[in-house]
Design a protein around this motif. Sequence first.
Motif, PDB file in Angstrom:
ATOM      1  N   GLY A  90      52.075  36.542  21.306  1.00  0.00           N
ATOM      2  CA  GLY A  90      53.450  36.853  21.653  1.00  0.00           C
ATOM      3  C   GLY A  90      53.504  38.161  22.416  1.00  0.00           C
ATOM      4  N   SER A  91      54.524  38.295  23.259  1.00  0.00           N
ATOM      5  CA  SER A  91      54.638  39.517  24.057  1.00  0.00           C
ATOM      6  C   SER A  91      56.066  40.045  24.101  1.00  0.00           C
ATOM      7  CB  SER A  91      54.155  39.245  25.496  1.00  0.00           C
ATOM      8  OG  SER A  91      54.934  38.220  26.099  1.00  0.00           O
ATOM      9  N   GLY A  92      56.888  39.603  23.159  1.00  0.00           N
ATOM     10  CA  GLY A  92      58.276  40.034  23.122  1.00  0.00           C
ATOM     11  C   GLY A  92      58.471  41.313  22.333  1.00  0.00           C
ATOM     12  N   VAL A 115      42.709  45.323  20.967  1.00  0.00           N
ATOM     13  CA  VAL A 115      43.807  44.381  20.821  1.00  0.00           C
ATOM     14  C   VAL A 115      43.689  43.345  21.927  1.00  0.00           C
ATOM     15  CG1 VAL A 115      46.319  44.080  20.840  1.00  0.00           C
ATOM     16  CG2 VAL A 115      45.305  46.144  19.821  1.00  0.00           C
ATOM     17  N   ARG A 116      43.813  42.082  21.551  1.00  0.00           N
ATOM     18  CA  ARG A 116      43.902  41.001  22.538  1.00  0.00           C
ATOM     19  C   ARG A 116      45.277  40.369  22.420  1.00  0.00           C
ATOM     20  NH1 ARG A 116      38.482  39.991  20.676  1.00  0.00           N
ATOM     21  NH2 ARG A 116      39.272  38.366  19.291  1.00  0.00           N
ATOM     22  N   VAL A 117      45.959  40.207  23.526  1.00  0.00           N
ATOM     23  CA  VAL A 117      47.323  39.678  23.504  1.00  0.00           C
ATOM     24  C   VAL A 117      47.409  38.406  24.337  1.00  0.00           C
ATOM     25  CG1 VAL A 117      48.033  41.202  25.412  1.00  0.00           C
ATOM     26  CG2 VAL A 117      49.769  40.154  23.940  1.00  0.00           C
ATOM     27  N   PHE A 118      48.052  37.393  23.748  1.00  0.00           N
ATOM     28  CA  PHE A 118      48.314  36.145  24.460  1.00  0.00           C
ATOM     29  C   PHE A 118      49.808  35.960  24.657  1.00  0.00           C
ATOM     30  CE2 PHE A 118      49.988  31.842  23.935  1.00  0.00           C
ATOM     31  CZ  PHE A 118      49.549  31.278  25.122  1.00  0.00           C
ATOM     32  N   SER A 119      50.169  35.557  25.854  1.00  0.00           N
ATOM     33  CA  SER A 119      51.498  35.056  26.173  1.00  0.00           C
ATOM     34  C   SER A 119      51.306  33.957  27.203  1.00  0.00           C
ATOM     35  CB  SER A 119      52.382  36.166  26.749  1.00  0.00           C
ATOM     36  OG  SER A 119      53.574  35.611  27.283  1.00  0.00           O
ATOM     37  N   PRO A 120      52.090  32.892  27.146  1.00  0.00           N
ATOM     38  CA  PRO A 120      51.912  31.831  28.134  1.00  0.00           C
ATOM     39  C   PRO A 120      52.250  32.265  29.557  1.00  0.00           C
ATOM     40  CG  PRO A 120      53.862  31.428  26.790  1.00  0.00           C
ATOM     41  CD  PRO A 120      53.124  32.548  26.149  1.00  0.00           C
ATOM     42  N   GLU A 164      52.351  37.329  33.651  1.00  0.00           N
ATOM     43  CA  GLU A 164      53.006  38.604  33.956  1.00  0.00           C
ATOM     44  C   GLU A 164      53.448  39.320  32.687  1.00  0.00           C
ATOM     45  OE1 GLU A 164      53.111  35.848  37.306  1.00  0.00           O
ATOM     46  OE2 GLU A 164      53.840  35.675  35.235  1.00  0.00           O
ATOM     47  N   ARG A 165      53.899  38.558  31.702  1.00  0.00           N
ATOM     48  CA  ARG A 165      54.379  39.172  30.456  1.00  0.00           C
ATOM     49  C   ARG A 165      53.222  39.752  29.647  1.00  0.00           C
ATOM     50  NH1 ARG A 165      59.495  38.417  28.592  1.00  0.00           N
ATOM     51  NH2 ARG A 165      58.761  38.549  26.444  1.00  0.00           N
ATOM     52  N   ARG A 166      52.111  39.025  29.568  1.00  0.00           N
ATOM     53  CA  ARG A 166      50.996  39.576  28.788  1.00  0.00           C
ATOM     54  C   ARG A 166      50.364  40.767  29.489  1.00  0.00           C
ATOM     55  NH1 ARG A 166      48.728  34.058  29.914  1.00  0.00           N
ATOM     56  NH2 ARG A 166      47.090  34.243  31.500  1.00  0.00           N
ATOM     57  N   GLU A 167      50.338  40.751  30.810  1.00  0.00           N
ATOM     58  CA  GLU A 167      49.816  41.905  31.555  1.00  0.00           C
ATOM     59  C   GLU A 167      50.713  43.125  31.345  1.00  0.00           C
ATOM     60  OE1 GLU A 167      47.079  42.293  33.199  1.00  0.00           O
ATOM     61  OE2 GLU A 167      46.309  40.240  33.438  1.00  0.00           O
ATOM     62  N   ALA A 168      52.024  42.925  31.404  1.00  0.00           N
ATOM     63  CA  ALA A 168      52.959  44.039  31.211  1.00  0.00           C
ATOM     64  C   ALA A 168      52.884  44.571  29.795  1.00  0.00           C
ATOM     65  CB  ALA A 168      54.378  43.577  31.535  1.00  0.00           C
ATOM     66  N   PHE A 169      52.764  43.657  28.814  1.00  0.00           N
ATOM     67  CA  PHE A 169      52.630  44.059  27.413  1.00  0.00           C
ATOM     68  C   PHE A 169      51.393  44.926  27.220  1.00  0.00           C
ATOM     69  CE2 PHE A 169      51.143  43.577  23.091  1.00  0.00           C
ATOM     70  CZ  PHE A 169      52.289  43.531  22.313  1.00  0.00           C
ATOM     71  N   ALA A 170      50.272  44.489  27.785  1.00  0.00           N
ATOM     72  CA  ALA A 170      49.018  45.231  27.639  1.00  0.00           C
ATOM     73  C   ALA A 170      49.112  46.599  28.293  1.00  0.00           C
ATOM     74  CB  ALA A 170      47.864  44.422  28.240  1.00  0.00           C
ATOM     75  N   ALA A 171      49.695  46.657  29.471  1.00  0.00           N
ATOM     76  CA  ALA A 171      49.797  47.937  30.183  1.00  0.00           C
ATOM     77  C   ALA A 171      50.673  48.919  29.412  1.00  0.00           C
ATOM     78  CB  ALA A 171      50.366  47.706  31.585  1.00  0.00           C
ATOM     79  N   GLN A 226      43.611  43.930  25.772  1.00  0.00           N
ATOM     80  CA  GLN A 226      43.145  42.940  26.738  1.00  0.00           C
ATOM     81  C   GLN A 226      44.067  41.727  26.743  1.00  0.00           C
ATOM     82  OE1 GLN A 226      39.334  41.263  25.745  1.00  0.00           O
ATOM     83  NE2 GLN A 226      39.315  39.858  27.493  1.00  0.00           N
ATOM     84  N   PRO A 227      44.695  41.416  27.874  1.00  0.00           N
ATOM     85  CA  PRO A 227      45.470  40.169  27.964  1.00  0.00           C
ATOM     86  C   PRO A 227      44.535  38.977  28.099  1.00  0.00           C
ATOM     87  CG  PRO A 227      45.584  41.372  30.031  1.00  0.00           C
ATOM     88  CD  PRO A 227      44.790  42.230  29.096  1.00  0.00           C
ATOM     89  N   VAL A 228      44.847  37.886  27.378  1.00  0.00           N
ATOM     90  CA  VAL A 228      44.002  36.690  27.434  1.00  0.00           C
ATOM     91  C   VAL A 228      44.871  35.467  27.699  1.00  0.00           C
ATOM     92  CG1 VAL A 228      42.200  37.640  25.956  1.00  0.00           C
ATOM     93  CG2 VAL A 228      44.106  36.395  24.926  1.00  0.00           C
TER      94      VAL A 228
END
Length: 334
Positions: free
Chosen positions: A135-137, A156-161, A164-171, A182-184
């Motif tokens: 999730g990235s909300g 931390v590894r973050v998944f979002s479908p 753009e959202r997972r990249e922004a969350f990671a940054a 790391q966005p995955v």
Amino acid sequence: MNTAQTAPVFVSSAAVRAVFQWPEAIAALQEGYARQSDLGAVPARTIAKAERTWLRTLPAIPPGGRYYGAKLMGMAMGAAIPGVEYVIVLFDRQTSRIAAFVDGNLVTGLRTAATTAAALDRLAPAGPACLAVLGSGLEAAMHLRAFASVRPLQKVRVFSPTPERREAFAAEARRDLGIVVQPVATPQAAAEGAGLVLAAARSRGETPILQADWLAPGARVFSIGSTVPEQREVDVSVIALSDLIVADVLEEVLEQTGDLLAAQAVGIDAHSKAISLAALLDGSQAERVGTARVPLYKSVGSGLQDILVAELILTRALQAGLTTPLPITFETKR
């Protein structure tokens, strides 16, 4: 500073942001749940529904606290601009008067994440950990910060479908917390090998987003995205694998969440695995917790969480001079 007052005040979300501190809120929740013994002090939520309109109420009287009250939220589907507003009404035990109205929108996210972190602090081994975030909300972002306040996160590894959202969350997380994020591209890539797994995003179509086969031995799972019978987040295989289920509201988690209902429908005995968050935090189930191999924490939210965190926020906002005095008085029935 004397925080006594004679008229109600308003606490805005801006004031909430200014005074809220994760360690303080987590400690308050751990203490409040450990002291909770009277089930009548935290009754079940109520939901009124009619004509495409709903109103939800979550009341609580925390043990030993100065304030008690309820959170209310409502929505009229036919409104010109539909949306949900939350208000927490706090009464003062010292005066028996209404003390404050707190904007509950931000508080709701903060208290959910702080409560999950309070459970993590008792369920997860001390020391550095690898965290998977599904999730990235807003809830995922708040939980990451709450978790980082109780455990050092190696990675931390973050998944979002949505890439753009997972990249922004990671940054944003790298900038705010200074940790490796790391966005995955798949939930499996996030979960495999992680000691802590946060499920904070129901999938499209209510298909479970987390499978047991992906979990590392000894993983701790925290599921906060499925809170009503129609919602799904973790697969029944996760419920089957978990040998301890910790529920913030035991009956509601077992009887009113889609994940647990689905598990019980295929013959999984979730009741025998389940304990309340209060039992986790008061130490009465320490032996059982200590031997759990894959514990699962499941949250639906509670008025106790709202009032404990709102009391802390009101106290700090009064001390900081960040409340808004209201030019109103209520007639008192005697």
